[in-house]
Write a protein that holds these residues in place. Structure first.
Motif, PDB file in Angstrom:
ATOM      1  N   LYS A   1      26.923   4.446  -7.758  1.00  0.00           N
ATOM      2  CA  LYS A   1      25.506   4.194  -7.463  1.00  0.00           C
ATOM      3  C   LYS A   1      25.161   2.716  -7.598  1.00  0.00           C
ATOM      4  O   LYS A   1      24.425   2.158  -6.778  1.00  0.00           O
ATOM      5  CB  LYS A   1      24.629   5.020  -8.418  1.00  0.00           C
ATOM      6  N   GLU A   2      25.707   2.077  -8.625  1.00  0.00           N
ATOM      7  CA  GLU A   2      25.399   0.658  -8.842  1.00  0.00           C
ATOM      8  C   GLU A   2      26.041  -0.214  -7.774  1.00  0.00           C
ATOM      9  O   GLU A   2      25.447  -1.210  -7.341  1.00  0.00           O
ATOM     10  CB  GLU A   2      25.856   0.234 -10.240  1.00  0.00           C
ATOM     11  N   TYR A   3      27.242   0.142  -7.336  1.00  0.00           N
ATOM     12  CA  TYR A   3      27.869  -0.579  -6.221  1.00  0.00           C
ATOM     13  C   TYR A   3      26.934  -0.574  -5.012  1.00  0.00           C
ATOM     14  O   TYR A   3      26.719  -1.609  -4.361  1.00  0.00           O
ATOM     15  CB  TYR A   3      29.190   0.091  -5.803  1.00  0.00           C
ATOM     16  N   LYS A   4      26.401   0.613  -4.688  1.00  0.00           N
ATOM     17  CA  LYS A   4      25.526   0.741  -3.513  1.00  0.00           C
ATOM     18  C   LYS A   4      24.278  -0.124  -3.673  1.00  0.00           C
ATOM     19  O   LYS A   4      23.836  -0.788  -2.730  1.00  0.00           O
ATOM     20  CB  LYS A   4      25.141   2.205  -3.315  1.00  0.00           C
ATOM     21  N   ARG A   5      23.708  -0.120  -4.875  1.00  0.00           N
ATOM     22  CA  ARG A   5      22.500  -0.916  -5.121  1.00  0.00           C
ATOM     23  C   ARG A   5      22.770  -2.407  -4.945  1.00  0.00           C
ATOM     24  O   ARG A   5      21.971  -3.129  -4.358  1.00  0.00           O
ATOM     25  CB  ARG A   5      21.975  -0.648  -6.539  1.00  0.00           C
ATOM     26  N   ILE A   6      23.880  -2.860  -5.469  1.00  0.00           N
ATOM     27  CA  ILE A   6      24.222  -4.281  -5.374  1.00  0.00           C
ATOM     28  C   ILE A   6      24.448  -4.679  -3.918  1.00  0.00           C
ATOM     29  O   ILE A   6      23.947  -5.701  -3.447  1.00  0.00           O
ATOM     30  CB  ILE A   6      25.480  -4.602  -6.216  1.00  0.00           C
ATOM     31  N   VAL A   7      25.216  -3.847  -3.197  1.00  0.00           N
ATOM     32  CA  VAL A   7      25.495  -4.153  -1.786  1.00  0.00           C
ATOM     33  C   VAL A   7      24.212  -4.163  -0.968  1.00  0.00           C
ATOM     34  O   VAL A   7      23.996  -5.059  -0.138  1.00  0.00           O
ATOM     35  CB  VAL A   7      26.509  -3.131  -1.199  1.00  0.00           C
ATOM     36  N   MET A   8      23.344  -3.172  -1.209  1.00  0.00           N
ATOM     37  CA  MET A   8      22.067  -3.124  -0.485  1.00  0.00           C
ATOM     38  C   MET A   8      21.211  -4.337  -0.810  1.00  0.00           C
ATOM     39  O   MET A   8      20.537  -4.894   0.070  1.00  0.00           O
ATOM     40  CB  MET A   8      21.318  -1.842  -0.831  1.00  0.00           C
ATOM     41  N   SER A   9      21.218  -4.769  -2.067  1.00  0.00           N
ATOM     42  CA  SER A   9      20.449  -5.956  -2.470  1.00  0.00           C
ATOM     43  C   SER A   9      20.951  -7.202  -1.751  1.00  0.00           C
ATOM     44  O   SER A   9      20.164  -8.032  -1.292  1.00  0.00           O
ATOM     45  CB  SER A   9      20.549  -6.166  -3.986  1.00  0.00           C
TER      46      SER A   9
END
Length: 318
Positions: A304-312
Protein backbone atom coordinates in the motif's frame (compact mmCIF):
# COMPACT_ATOMS: atom_id res chain seq x y z
CA UNK A 1 43.55 0.48 -19.47
CA UNK A 2 43.68 2.06 -16.03
CA UNK A 3 46.48 4.18 -14.66
CA UNK A 4 48.07 1.89 -12.10
CA UNK A 5 50.95 3.92 -10.74
CA UNK A 6 49.46 3.00 -7.36
CA UNK A 7 50.24 -0.54 -6.12
CA UNK A 8 49.65 -2.87 -9.09
CA UNK A 9 46.12 -3.99 -9.79
CA UNK A 10 46.32 -7.71 -9.25
CA UNK A 11 44.21 -10.06 -11.35
CA UNK A 12 42.77 -13.28 -10.05
CA UNK A 13 43.19 -15.86 -12.77
CA UNK A 14 42.50 -19.52 -13.13
CA UNK A 15 46.11 -20.36 -12.54
CA UNK A 16 48.83 -18.99 -14.75
CA UNK A 17 48.70 -15.25 -14.18
CA UNK A 18 47.00 -14.47 -17.48
CA UNK A 19 43.45 -14.89 -18.58
CA UNK A 20 42.74 -16.98 -21.54
CA UNK A 21 39.30 -17.15 -23.12
CA UNK A 22 37.55 -14.03 -24.40
CA UNK A 23 33.87 -13.92 -23.35
CA UNK A 24 31.11 -14.71 -25.84
CA UNK A 25 29.23 -11.56 -26.96
CA UNK A 26 25.89 -13.00 -25.86
CA UNK A 27 27.32 -13.79 -22.42
CA UNK A 28 28.58 -10.22 -22.01
CA UNK A 29 25.17 -8.89 -23.07
CA UNK A 30 23.44 -11.20 -20.60
CA UNK A 31 25.71 -10.19 -17.70
CA UNK A 32 25.29 -6.49 -18.50
CA UNK A 33 21.49 -6.89 -18.73
CA UNK A 34 21.33 -8.70 -15.39
CA UNK A 35 23.47 -6.04 -13.73
CA UNK A 36 21.55 -3.10 -15.22
CA UNK A 37 18.26 -4.65 -14.07
CA UNK A 38 19.75 -5.28 -10.63
CA UNK A 39 20.98 -1.68 -10.29
CA UNK A 40 17.67 -0.10 -11.35
CA UNK A 41 15.43 -2.37 -9.24
CA UNK A 42 17.86 -2.20 -6.30
CA UNK A 43 17.93 1.61 -6.17
CA UNK A 44 14.21 2.19 -6.80
CA UNK A 45 13.03 -0.71 -4.65
CA UNK A 46 15.19 -0.08 -1.61
CA UNK A 47 14.47 3.64 -1.67
CA UNK A 48 10.78 2.70 -1.61
CA UNK A 49 11.43 0.43 1.39
CA UNK A 50 13.22 3.15 3.37
CA UNK A 51 10.68 5.86 2.53
CA UNK A 52 7.77 3.49 3.30
CA UNK A 53 9.04 2.70 6.80
CA UNK A 54 9.51 6.39 7.63
CA UNK A 55 6.12 7.42 6.17
CA UNK A 56 3.85 4.66 7.46
CA UNK A 57 3.20 4.39 11.21
CA UNK A 58 2.25 0.72 10.87
CA UNK A 59 5.72 0.02 9.48
CA UNK A 60 7.63 2.00 12.12
CA UNK A 61 8.23 -0.99 14.36
CA UNK A 62 11.41 -2.07 16.10
CA UNK A 63 11.88 -5.06 13.82
CA UNK A 64 11.74 -2.89 10.70
CA UNK A 65 14.86 -1.03 11.83
CA UNK A 66 16.73 -4.09 10.56
CA UNK A 67 14.69 -3.97 7.34
CA UNK A 68 15.83 -0.37 6.73
CA UNK A 69 19.39 -1.34 7.62
CA UNK A 70 19.19 -4.25 5.16
CA UNK A 71 17.87 -1.91 2.45
CA UNK A 72 20.85 0.40 3.04
CA UNK A 73 23.22 -2.56 2.72
CA UNK A 74 21.62 -3.44 -0.62
CA UNK A 75 21.74 0.18 -1.82
CA UNK A 76 25.48 0.49 -1.17
CA UNK A 77 26.43 -1.88 -4.00
CA UNK A 78 24.00 -0.41 -6.53
CA UNK A 79 25.33 3.13 -6.06
CA UNK A 80 29.07 2.48 -6.37
CA UNK A 81 30.50 -1.03 -7.01
CA UNK A 82 27.92 -2.31 -9.53
CA UNK A 83 28.31 0.67 -11.91
CA UNK A 84 32.08 0.09 -11.87
CA UNK A 85 31.52 -3.60 -12.66
CA UNK A 86 29.22 -2.55 -15.50
CA UNK A 87 31.96 -0.27 -16.84
CA UNK A 88 34.44 -3.17 -16.67
CA UNK A 89 32.00 -5.35 -18.64
CA UNK A 90 31.67 -2.73 -21.39
CA UNK A 91 35.47 -2.19 -21.57
CA UNK A 92 36.37 -5.87 -21.04
CA UNK A 93 38.65 -4.90 -18.16
CA UNK A 94 38.99 -2.73 -15.07
CA UNK A 95 39.61 0.90 -16.06
CA UNK A 96 38.88 2.64 -12.74
CA UNK A 97 42.32 2.10 -11.15
CA UNK A 98 43.66 0.55 -7.97
CA UNK A 99 42.02 2.83 -5.39
CA UNK A 100 38.53 2.39 -6.85
CA UNK A 101 39.18 -1.35 -7.03
CA UNK A 102 39.91 -1.48 -3.30
CA UNK A 103 36.95 0.74 -2.38
CA UNK A 104 34.63 -1.26 -4.65
CA UNK A 105 35.74 -4.56 -3.15
CA UNK A 106 35.43 -3.18 0.37
CA UNK A 107 31.89 -1.88 -0.23
CA UNK A 108 30.82 -5.16 -1.83
CA UNK A 109 32.03 -7.02 1.23
CA UNK A 110 30.38 -4.46 3.50
CA UNK A 111 27.09 -4.96 1.67
CA UNK A 112 27.01 -8.75 1.68
CA UNK A 113 28.18 -9.17 5.27
CA UNK A 114 25.91 -6.32 6.38
CA UNK A 115 23.04 -8.10 4.62
CA UNK A 116 23.56 -11.47 6.28
CA UNK A 117 24.12 -9.88 9.70
CA UNK A 118 20.92 -7.81 9.30
CA UNK A 119 19.01 -10.90 8.16
CA UNK A 120 20.31 -12.59 11.32
CA UNK A 121 19.09 -9.61 13.37
CA UNK A 122 15.67 -9.87 11.72
CA UNK A 123 15.47 -13.60 12.50
CA UNK A 124 16.40 -13.09 16.16
CA UNK A 125 13.87 -10.25 16.37
CA UNK A 126 11.07 -12.42 14.88
CA UNK A 127 12.05 -15.32 17.15
CA UNK A 128 11.83 -13.14 20.26
CA UNK A 129 8.57 -11.52 19.09
CA UNK A 130 6.78 -14.80 18.39
CA UNK A 131 8.39 -17.32 20.76
CA UNK A 132 9.17 -14.99 23.70
CA UNK A 133 6.52 -12.31 23.29
CA UNK A 134 6.36 -11.47 27.01
CA UNK A 135 10.01 -10.38 26.99
CA UNK A 136 9.96 -8.76 23.56
CA UNK A 137 9.15 -5.15 24.51
CA UNK A 138 12.01 -5.10 27.01
CA UNK A 139 14.51 -6.79 24.70
CA UNK A 140 13.62 -4.69 21.65
CA UNK A 141 12.84 -1.28 23.05
CA UNK A 142 13.59 1.58 20.65
CA UNK A 143 16.89 2.32 22.39
CA UNK A 144 17.98 -1.31 22.43
CA UNK A 145 17.05 -1.79 18.78
CA UNK A 146 19.17 1.18 17.70
CA UNK A 147 22.07 -0.33 19.66
CA UNK A 148 21.55 -3.69 17.94
CA UNK A 149 21.60 -2.09 14.47
CA UNK A 150 24.76 -0.13 15.33
CA UNK A 151 26.32 -3.36 16.64
CA UNK A 152 25.47 -5.12 13.34
CA UNK A 153 27.39 -2.48 11.36
CA UNK A 154 30.33 -2.39 13.78
CA UNK A 155 30.67 -6.17 13.45
CA UNK A 156 30.32 -5.86 9.68
CA UNK A 157 33.18 -3.35 9.43
CA UNK A 158 35.35 -5.45 11.75
CA UNK A 159 34.66 -8.49 9.56
CA UNK A 160 35.77 -6.64 6.40
CA UNK A 161 38.94 -4.92 7.67
CA UNK A 162 41.15 -8.07 7.63
CA UNK A 163 40.78 -8.23 3.83
CA UNK A 164 43.13 -5.25 3.52
CA UNK A 165 45.80 -6.94 5.65
CA UNK A 166 45.79 -10.18 3.65
CA UNK A 167 45.44 -8.29 0.33
CA UNK A 168 42.46 -10.38 -0.69
CA UNK A 169 40.59 -7.63 -2.58
CA UNK A 170 41.66 -8.18 -6.19
CA UNK A 171 40.27 -7.82 -9.70
CA UNK A 172 38.80 -10.99 -11.15
CA UNK A 173 38.30 -10.78 -14.94
CA UNK A 174 35.91 -13.74 -14.85
CA UNK A 175 33.32 -11.59 -13.04
CA UNK A 176 34.60 -8.12 -14.01
CA UNK A 177 34.77 -7.26 -10.33
CA UNK A 178 37.21 -6.28 -7.62
CA UNK A 179 36.24 -8.85 -5.06
CA UNK A 180 37.41 -11.26 -2.39
CA UNK A 181 40.08 -13.57 -3.82
CA UNK A 182 39.31 -17.08 -2.61
CA UNK A 183 42.79 -18.28 -3.59
CA UNK A 184 44.80 -15.92 -1.33
CA UNK A 185 44.68 -18.15 1.74
CA UNK A 186 42.82 -21.42 2.22
CA UNK A 187 42.56 -20.96 5.99
CA UNK A 188 41.33 -17.37 5.63
CA UNK A 189 38.75 -18.37 2.99
CA UNK A 190 37.41 -21.17 5.19
CA UNK A 191 37.19 -18.76 8.13
CA UNK A 192 35.36 -16.18 6.00
CA UNK A 193 32.81 -18.69 4.72
CA UNK A 194 32.19 -20.14 8.18
CA UNK A 195 31.97 -16.84 10.08
CA UNK A 196 30.31 -14.72 7.38
CA UNK A 197 27.90 -17.30 5.95
CA UNK A 198 27.55 -20.70 7.63
CA UNK A 199 27.35 -19.41 11.23
CA UNK A 200 24.77 -16.65 10.54
CA UNK A 201 22.74 -19.03 8.33
CA UNK A 202 22.77 -21.59 11.17
CA UNK A 203 21.49 -19.01 13.68
CA UNK A 204 18.75 -17.87 11.29
CA UNK A 205 17.77 -21.47 10.53
CA UNK A 206 17.46 -22.23 14.26
CA UNK A 207 15.27 -19.16 14.87
CA UNK A 208 12.94 -19.89 11.96
CA UNK A 209 12.71 -23.59 12.79
CA UNK A 210 11.58 -22.71 16.30
CA UNK A 211 8.99 -20.34 14.88
CA UNK A 212 7.72 -22.92 12.38
CA UNK A 213 7.42 -25.51 15.18
CA UNK A 214 5.35 -23.04 17.20
CA UNK A 215 3.18 -22.21 14.18
CA UNK A 216 2.51 -25.93 13.57
CA UNK A 217 1.64 -26.41 17.24
CA UNK A 218 -0.82 -23.53 17.07
CA UNK A 219 -2.40 -24.86 13.86
CA UNK A 220 -2.78 -28.35 15.39
CA UNK A 221 -3.96 -26.84 18.69
CA UNK A 222 -1.35 -28.69 20.71
CA UNK A 223 -0.08 -25.39 22.13
CA UNK A 224 -1.35 -24.54 25.66
CA UNK A 225 -4.20 -22.01 25.62
CA UNK A 226 -2.66 -19.87 28.36
CA UNK A 227 0.21 -18.77 26.06
CA UNK A 228 -0.09 -15.93 23.52
CA UNK A 229 -1.57 -16.81 20.13
CA UNK A 230 0.07 -15.96 16.79
CA UNK A 231 -1.91 -13.27 14.98
CA UNK A 232 -2.43 -13.65 11.21
CA UNK A 233 -0.54 -10.44 10.35
CA UNK A 234 2.37 -11.52 12.57
CA UNK A 235 2.55 -14.79 10.66
CA UNK A 236 2.49 -12.95 7.31
CA UNK A 237 5.32 -10.67 8.47
CA UNK A 238 7.31 -13.71 9.58
CA UNK A 239 6.65 -15.44 6.26
CA UNK A 240 7.90 -12.37 4.37
CA UNK A 241 11.20 -12.32 6.25
CA UNK A 242 11.52 -16.10 5.94
CA UNK A 243 11.30 -15.77 2.14
CA UNK A 244 13.94 -13.00 2.27
CA UNK A 245 16.24 -15.38 4.13
CA UNK A 246 15.60 -18.34 1.82
CA UNK A 247 16.32 -16.30 -1.32
CA UNK A 248 19.48 -14.87 0.23
CA UNK A 249 20.69 -18.37 1.12
CA UNK A 250 19.85 -19.71 -2.34
CA UNK A 251 21.56 -16.82 -4.15
CA UNK A 252 24.74 -16.80 -2.05
CA UNK A 253 25.18 -20.51 -1.28
CA UNK A 254 26.75 -21.51 -4.65
CA UNK A 255 29.49 -18.87 -4.41
CA UNK A 256 30.28 -19.68 -0.78
CA UNK A 257 30.37 -23.42 -1.35
CA UNK A 258 32.62 -22.99 -4.40
CA UNK A 259 34.96 -20.90 -2.24
CA UNK A 260 34.88 -23.49 0.54
CA UNK A 261 35.52 -26.36 -1.87
CA UNK A 262 38.47 -24.58 -3.51
CA UNK A 263 39.92 -23.68 -0.09
CA UNK A 264 39.73 -27.29 1.08
CA UNK A 265 41.04 -28.67 -2.22
CA UNK A 266 42.87 -26.00 -4.31
CA UNK A 267 43.05 -28.38 -7.30
CA UNK A 268 39.30 -27.86 -7.74
CA UNK A 269 40.01 -24.27 -8.79
CA UNK A 270 41.07 -25.56 -12.21
CA UNK A 271 38.11 -27.94 -12.48
CA UNK A 272 35.28 -25.47 -11.80
CA UNK A 273 33.93 -24.17 -15.14
CA UNK A 274 34.25 -20.45 -15.72
CA UNK A 275 30.52 -20.16 -16.53
CA UNK A 276 29.57 -21.73 -13.18
CA UNK A 277 31.83 -19.39 -11.24
CA UNK A 278 30.54 -16.34 -13.13
CA UNK A 279 26.92 -17.45 -12.77
CA UNK A 280 27.35 -17.92 -9.01
CA UNK A 281 28.68 -14.36 -8.68
CA UNK A 282 25.96 -12.68 -10.71
CA UNK A 283 23.32 -14.78 -8.97
CA UNK A 284 24.64 -13.37 -5.69
CA UNK A 285 24.69 -9.83 -7.11
CA UNK A 286 21.06 -10.18 -8.24
CA UNK A 287 19.94 -10.88 -4.67
CA UNK A 288 20.43 -7.23 -3.70
CA UNK A 289 17.35 -6.18 -5.70
CA UNK A 290 14.99 -8.95 -4.52
CA UNK A 291 14.10 -7.90 -0.98
CA UNK A 292 12.11 -4.81 -1.91
CA UNK A 293 10.13 -6.87 -4.42
CA UNK A 294 9.39 -9.53 -1.78
CA UNK A 295 8.07 -6.91 0.65
CA UNK A 296 5.78 -5.51 -2.03
CA UNK A 297 4.44 -8.93 -3.01
CA UNK A 298 3.97 -10.46 0.46
CA UNK A 299 3.47 -7.52 2.85
CA UNK A 300 0.19 -5.61 2.56
CA UNK A 301 1.44 -2.51 4.39
CA UNK A 302 4.54 -2.19 2.21
CA UNK A 303 2.47 -2.75 -0.94
CA UNK A 304 0.00 0.00 0.00
CA UNK A 305 2.79 2.42 0.86
CA UNK A 306 4.62 1.68 -2.40
CA UNK A 307 1.45 2.64 -4.30
CA UNK A 308 1.05 5.85 -2.30
CA UNK A 309 4.64 6.92 -2.91
CA UNK A 310 4.46 6.16 -6.64
CA UNK A 311 1.15 8.00 -6.98
CA UNK A 312 2.60 10.99 -5.10
CA UNK A 313 5.58 11.10 -7.47
CA UNK A 314 3.34 11.00 -10.55
CA UNK A 315 1.10 13.76 -9.16
CA UNK A 316 4.13 15.97 -8.54
CA UNK A 317 5.33 15.44 -12.11
CA UNK A 318 1.90 16.15 -13.52
Amino acid sequence: MADIRHPPLKNISSGDGGYQDPPFPWAVTLLASVLITTIVVDILGNLLVIISVFRNKKLRKAGNAFVVSLAIADLVVAIYPYPLVLTAIFHDGWIAGYIHCQISGFLMGLSVIGSIFNITGIAVNRYCYICHSLKYDRLFSNKNTVCYVVLVWVLTVLAIVPNWFVESLQYDPRVYSCTFAQSVSSLYTITVVVVHFILPISIVTYCYLRIWILVIQVRKRVKPDNRPKIKPHDFRNFLTMFVVFVLFAVCWAPLNFIGLAVAVNPALGQAIPKWLFTASYFMAYFNSCLNAVIYGVLNHNFRKEYKRIVMSVFKLRC
